[in-house]
Scaffold this motif. Sequence first.
Motif, PDB file in Angstrom:
ATOM      1  N   CYS A 120      78.470  53.529   9.473  1.00 51.59           N
ATOM      2  CA  CYS A 120      77.281  54.354   9.255  1.00 51.59           C
ATOM      3  C   CYS A 120      76.702  54.881  10.554  1.00 51.59           C
ATOM      4  N   CYS A 174      77.844  50.379  14.443  1.00 50.76           N
ATOM      5  CA  CYS A 174      78.536  50.285  13.163  1.00 50.76           C
ATOM      6  C   CYS A 174      79.467  51.481  13.048  1.00 50.76           C
ATOM      7  N   ALA A 201      73.125  47.529   7.182  1.00 51.31           N
ATOM      8  CA  ALA A 201      73.348  48.440   6.057  1.00 51.31           C
ATOM      9  C   ALA A 201      74.752  48.330   5.468  1.00 51.31           C
ATOM     10  N   CYS A 202      75.692  47.793   6.237  1.00 50.88           N
ATOM     11  CA  CYS A 202      77.081  47.719   5.779  1.00 50.88           C
ATOM     12  C   CYS A 202      77.601  46.299   5.970  1.00 50.88           C
ATOM     13  N   CYS A 252      76.230  44.747  10.615  1.00 53.23           N
ATOM     14  CA  CYS A 252      75.380  45.897  10.343  1.00 53.23           C
ATOM     15  C   CYS A 252      74.453  45.556   9.183  1.00 53.23           C
ATOM     16  N   SER A 263      74.985  53.564  12.774  1.00 54.50           N
ATOM     17  CA  SER A 263      73.737  53.025  13.297  1.00 54.50           C
ATOM     18  C   SER A 263      74.071  51.994  14.379  1.00 54.50           C
TER      19      SER A 263
HETATM   20 ZN    ZN Z   1      76.570  50.334   9.027  1.00 51.26          ZN
END
Ligand code: ZN
Length: 706
Positions: free
Chosen positions: A427, A424, A408-409, A406, A429
Amino acid sequence: MHVQVLFPINAEAFTYLVPDELQSKIKTGIRVLAPFKKGKKVGIVVGFDKDPSVAVIARGQSPRSNLKTDEKIATHPSDARNDKNKLNDKKEITLKTIEAVLDEEPLIPENLLKLIKWTGQYYISTSGLALKNAVPSGIFEGKKSGKSRITYDDIRPVKILNLNSEQKKALSEITNVQSGAFLLHGVTGSGKTEVYLRAIEALGDKEAIVLVPEIALTAQIIDRFRSRFHEKVAFFHSGLSPGERISQWWKIRNGDVKVALGVRSAVFAPFKNLGLIVIDEEHEASYKQFEGLRYSARDVALARAKIEGIKIVLGSATPSMETFYHAKKGNIRYLELKHRIEQKPMPRVEIIDMTKEDKRALSYSNKLLSVLKENVSRGHQSLIMLNRRGYSPFLMCTDCGYTYKCPACSITLTYHKDTKTLNCHYCNSYLEPQDFCPECKGTKTKYIGIGTQRIEEELRALIPELSLKRMDRDTTKRKLAHYRIVKDMEEKKIDVLLGTQMVAKGHDFPDVTIAAVVFADVALNLPDFRSSERTFQLFTQLAGRAGRGDVAGEVYIQTYEPLHYVFDYVRNHDYEGFYKKEIELRKELSYPPFGKLIRIILSFKNKDSAANIIKDISKRIEKIIPPRPPLTKGGRGDYQVNTSDIEILGPAPAPIEKIRNYWRWHLILKGKNSKSLRHTALGILEITKDIKNIRVDVDVDPINLL
Ligand code: ZN
Ligand code: ADP
C-alpha cells in the motif's frame, strides 16, 4: 430513433433518443454529448436503430456471436443491473435525448469497438470499463493534447544487417500469410527484434502494434524503432503525461503513425488498417493488469488479431507453458531461432552452493567477488540481480522476536535505509522505526534478510573502486531515471549494475560478460503454481544478458538449494526439458493450459462480519452448484452446461489476508470447460450481488493467487 451510448464508466451501454435534426449524423463509433444523472457526459455510440424494439434486442445479444471462438457468453451480470434502463411494454420509461454529436467520422474504429466489448465480456466486467482502459480519458473530456516533454537522442542511422538463415526462414513464414498466430521461440540474443522490425517493414501500408514489458521499454528499444520508422512511431509508457498520451492517441487515430509501441493499453491503439501485432517476451506476467479490469494484454491481442483477421507474433526465449503447449498442438505456428547471432555461444552457468561458503561477506560468495573484480580489471561490465528491493525485508527485535507489520496490510514492512523508513510494498505507506521495540521496549533490533540496497552497500564496501549503480523501482521512480541508467551503462560509465528483475530484462549491452543472482531462493519458494516457471524464465532471461558481444558470458547463481530441479534446466539452457517436466505437473493438477481458472476475491472492511457473510455465501453456493442453465428463450443461455468438472476452492482467506485495510477472502474456480466455468462464476456473482458491505473482484485467468 434510439442509440446505445457507451460511457467510460463501469457499466454497459445506455439507451437514448436522437432528435430529428441529429439523426442523419449518428454513426457507430462517434462521440455524443448526453445527459447523464444530473450532468452531461461524452460517450461513444455503439449501436442504434430506428425501431425501438430492435434496439432493445440488439443490446441483449452477445457481441461475440460474430467471433469464431469456442466461447459464447450467454448472460452478463451487468445486464441485470441495467434492466431499469431497458425498454419493454410493461414499464414506461422516458428516455433522455442526445444533446450533440461531436464527430463527423467514427472516432473508434469498428473492430476496436468489437474488441472493447469482447474484453468487457471475457473478463466478466463491463464494456464501459473496457472503454475506459482502451481510450485516454482526455478524449472524453475534450482535453487538448500535450507537447511531448520527453526528448530523445538523435536518431541513429540504421545498421544494415543481413539476416541469418534462421531469421530469414522465420520472416518469410510470417510475411507469407495474412492472418494467424505465431510463436517465435528464439534464444536470448538470437535476433528476434530484427525479425519483428522486418515483418513490420514488409506490411506495406498496413500498421502494427508492438507490445513489450514495461521494464523492457527502454531507450534502446525506442531507438531501434525510431531509427527504422522515424516519426511514424507512437509510444505508450507509464512516464507519459495525460496530454502526451492524448497526442500519441491522436497521431495513431489520424493515420500519422505506422507503429504503436507500448506496454498494455497499446493493444487498444485506434488503428484502422492494422496488419500485425507483436508481443515481445509474451510470457511476462506484467502483461496482466492487476487491478480494475484485470485483462491480459497478450490475450486481448490474440482476440484483436482474430477480430481484425490479421497475424500476431508471440516472441520469447522462454515461452509461457500455455503458449508452448498450443504451439505443440499446432494451434499456433512454431518458429524457432536456435542460435545466437553470429553463432555466439550461450553463457556458461555455474550454481554456487551457499551452504558451503565460509562467510566472509553476507551476500557474496568468494567466487563471485573474485570474478567481479577480475571483470572490472578487464574493462567488462557485470549485472547482479536480487529480486527484492529495500535494505532488508524484516526489522526484528532480538529480545522478543517482534517484527514490524503494516497496520493496513498483513505484510511485514521492508526497511529502506535511504529514507530510514519501514515501507509497505503493497500500500506504499511507511512507518519510522522507533528506538525501542513497540512490544517489549527492548533496544536490540536487527535487520533480517537482504534487499538490493543492502547488497549495494555491501559491495561498495568490499570493492570500493567499482563504479556501481542500483536499478530498482526506488531508483527509477523519477521520469527518465531508467533511461539515464541504461545510457550510462551503454556509455560504460558503470562497471556493475545491480538491481531487481529490472536488470534481467531486454537489455542489449555487448560488454556485459558476467550476470549473477545473489540469493536465488527468494524466487523459488513462492506459494504459487507458476513459481518454478517464473524462476526458470527469470534466470534464463538474466543469463541472456551475458556474452552478447565478442567475449563469452558467464552466469553465477548463488543459492542455498543447489539441487532444485530448476537449476538443471537453467544450467543447460534446456527450455524443452523444463517444459516437459512442468507440463506433467500442470496436467496432474488441471492447471492451465489444461484447465482454466477464475478467481473471485471478496473484500470486507470488518473482519468479524466478513466471517459471517462468508458462511452465508458458502451455504448459498452449495445450493446452486451444480448450477443449471437458465431456462430463457432467445439468445441467452440456450446451451447445455456441464458443471461436472468444475472445482471450487474456498471461500478461504486469501494468502495475503489484508490489503489496504480490507480483509480478503477468495474463491478459485477451476475447470476444463470454459463455458461452464464462466457460468459458475456468474452464478456466484449473482449470489453476492445484493450483499452489503462487500467488494467483489473477478479475475479471469489469474496470474497471481495471493
Ligand atoms: Zn500496507
Ligand atoms: P533478441 O531480441 O532475440 O534477444 P536482438 O534482436 O536484440 O535479440 O539481437 C541481438 C543483437 O544482435 C542486437 O544487437 C542486434 O542488432 C544484432 N543482430 C540482430 N540480427 C542480426 C544479424 N542478422 N546480423 C548481425 N547482427 C544482428
